[in-house]
Motif scaffolding. Structure first.
Motif, PDB file in Angstrom:
ATOM      1  N   VAL A  20       0.915  -1.116   0.072  1.00 51.85           N
ATOM      2  CA  VAL A  20      -0.022  -0.041   0.036  1.00 51.85           C
ATOM      3  C   VAL A  20       0.907   1.157   0.104  1.00 51.85           C
ATOM      4  O   VAL A  20       0.271   2.371   0.053  1.00 51.85           O
ATOM      5  CB  VAL A  20      -0.937  -0.002   1.105  1.00 51.85           C
ATOM      6  CG1 VAL A  20      -1.850  -1.034   1.126  1.00 51.85           C
ATOM      7  CG2 VAL A  20      -0.233   0.045   2.455  1.00 51.85           C
ATOM      8  N   CYS A  21       1.991   1.019  -0.006  1.00 50.42           N
ATOM      9  CA  CYS A  21       2.936   2.283   0.165  1.00 50.42           C
ATOM     10  C   CYS A  21       3.004   2.921  -1.360  1.00 50.42           C
ATOM     11  O   CYS A  21       3.575   2.402  -2.219  1.00 50.42           O
ATOM     12  CB  CYS A  21       4.343   1.912   0.664  1.00 50.42           C
ATOM     13  SG  CYS A  21       5.531   3.352   0.540  1.00 50.42           S
ATOM     14  N   PRO A  22       2.517   4.287  -1.442  1.00 53.47           N
ATOM     15  CA  PRO A  22       2.611   5.008  -2.560  1.00 53.47           C
ATOM     16  C   PRO A  22       3.792   5.492  -3.165  1.00 53.47           C
ATOM     17  O   PRO A  22       4.008   5.978  -4.295  1.00 53.47           O
ATOM     18  CB  PRO A  22       1.541   6.172  -2.395  1.00 53.47           C
ATOM     19  CG  PRO A  22       1.891   6.278  -0.843  1.00 53.47           C
ATOM     20  CD  PRO A  22       1.937   5.024  -0.143  1.00 53.47           C
ATOM     21  N   VAL A  23       4.796   5.377  -2.074  1.00 53.58           N
ATOM     22  CA  VAL A  23       6.113   6.116  -2.750  1.00 53.58           C
ATOM     23  C   VAL A  23       7.135   4.957  -2.560  1.00 53.58           C
ATOM     24  O   VAL A  23       8.427   5.358  -2.699  1.00 53.58           O
ATOM     25  CB  VAL A  23       6.621   7.431  -1.757  1.00 53.58           C
ATOM     26  CG1 VAL A  23       5.551   8.273  -2.003  1.00 53.58           C
ATOM     27  CG2 VAL A  23       6.634   6.910  -0.369  1.00 53.58           C
ATOM     28  N   ASP A  36      12.726   4.027   4.529  1.00 54.76           N
ATOM     29  CA  ASP A  36      13.305   5.374   4.263  1.00 54.76           C
ATOM     30  C   ASP A  36      12.608   6.352   4.799  1.00 54.76           C
ATOM     31  O   ASP A  36      11.572   6.885   4.265  1.00 54.76           O
ATOM     32  CB  ASP A  36      13.654   5.291   2.742  1.00 54.76           C
ATOM     33  CG  ASP A  36      14.581   6.339   2.284  1.00 54.76           C
ATOM     34  OD1 ASP A  36      14.717   7.397   2.819  1.00 54.76           O
ATOM     35  OD2 ASP A  36      15.023   6.481   1.160  1.00 54.76           O
ATOM     36  N   PRO A  37      13.342   7.227   5.711  1.00 51.48           N
ATOM     37  CA  PRO A  37      12.594   8.392   6.279  1.00 51.48           C
ATOM     38  C   PRO A  37      12.585   9.656   5.349  1.00 51.48           C
ATOM     39  O   PRO A  37      11.640  10.304   5.444  1.00 51.48           O
ATOM     40  CB  PRO A  37      13.374   8.575   7.598  1.00 51.48           C
ATOM     41  CG  PRO A  37      14.777   8.359   7.334  1.00 51.48           C
ATOM     42  CD  PRO A  37      14.513   7.024   6.271  1.00 51.48           C
ATOM     43  N   ILE A  38      13.311   9.710   4.560  1.00 54.29           N
ATOM     44  CA  ILE A  38      13.326  10.733   3.319  1.00 54.29           C
ATOM     45  C   ILE A  38      12.269  10.578   2.387  1.00 54.29           C
ATOM     46  O   ILE A  38      11.515  11.211   2.000  1.00 54.29           O
ATOM     47  CB  ILE A  38      14.641  10.821   2.635  1.00 54.29           C
ATOM     48  CG1 ILE A  38      15.697  11.253   3.797  1.00 54.29           C
ATOM     49  CG2 ILE A  38      14.781  11.899   1.381  1.00 54.29           C
ATOM     50  CD1 ILE A  38      17.175  11.276   3.210  1.00 54.29           C
ATOM     51  N   CYS A  43       1.893   9.065   5.115  1.00 58.67           N
ATOM     52  CA  CYS A  43       0.501   8.471   4.955  1.00 58.67           C
ATOM     53  C   CYS A  43      -0.152   7.776   5.968  1.00 58.67           C
ATOM     54  O   CYS A  43      -1.425   7.644   6.405  1.00 58.67           O
ATOM     55  CB  CYS A  43       0.280   8.086   3.478  1.00 58.67           C
ATOM     56  SG  CYS A  43       1.040   6.455   3.162  1.00 58.67           S
ATOM     57  N   GLY A  44       0.712   6.744   6.416  1.00 60.12           N
ATOM     58  CA  GLY A  44      -0.048   5.862   7.636  1.00 60.12           C
ATOM     59  C   GLY A  44      -0.609   4.887   7.036  1.00 60.12           C
ATOM     60  O   GLY A  44      -1.014   3.800   7.745  1.00 60.12           O
ATOM     61  N   ALA A  45      -0.580   4.592   5.814  1.00 58.59           N
ATOM     62  CA  ALA A  45      -1.418   3.310   5.106  1.00 58.59           C
ATOM     63  C   ALA A  45      -0.778   2.266   5.437  1.00 58.59           C
ATOM     64  O   ALA A  45      -1.544   1.061   5.594  1.00 58.59           O
ATOM     65  CB  ALA A  45      -1.259   3.477   3.563  1.00 58.59           C
TER      66      ALA A  45
END
Length: 103
Positions: A20-23, A36-38, A43-45
């Motif tokens: 579900v991670c959009p990035v 990766d914190p950068i 979003c919290g998904a």
């Protein structure tokens, strides 16, 4: 604030969160995943999809888990991005069941 994968992921490596991670901010090794914190857009998904409650906002971490902020940042730089669901590690289901029973 970015999210952090904590010690609960170690030895499990469920990757439901990755789907579900959009990035594509998840990175992984043979034992767990890291964020990766950068790249994380906060979003919290991923949080509700982690079956072992291993993901938290960095500002919500208890003092004894703050080390995971740096561990995630360092490891994510050195490891490949994970973009899809992978098979959990052997014994992961048992660890999940024991964590759920102790919660």
């Amino acid at each position: 604030m970015p999210h952090v994968v904590t010690e609960n992921c170690t030895g499990c490596r469920f990757t439901d969160c990755v789907t579900v991670c959009p990035v594509a901010c998840f990175h992984g090794d043979e034992d767990r995943v890291y964020i990766d914190p950068i790249a994380c857009i906060d979003c919290g998904a991923c949080i509700p999809l982690c079956p072992v409650s291993a993901i938290s906002e960095d500002i919500s971490l208890p003092d004894d888990q703050l080390e995971w902020v740096d561990i995630n940042a360092d490891k994510a730089l050195a490891l490949p991005v994970i973009r899809g669901k992978q098979t959990p590690l052997p014994g992961a289901e048992e660890r999940r069941n024991s964590r759920v029973g102790n919660a």
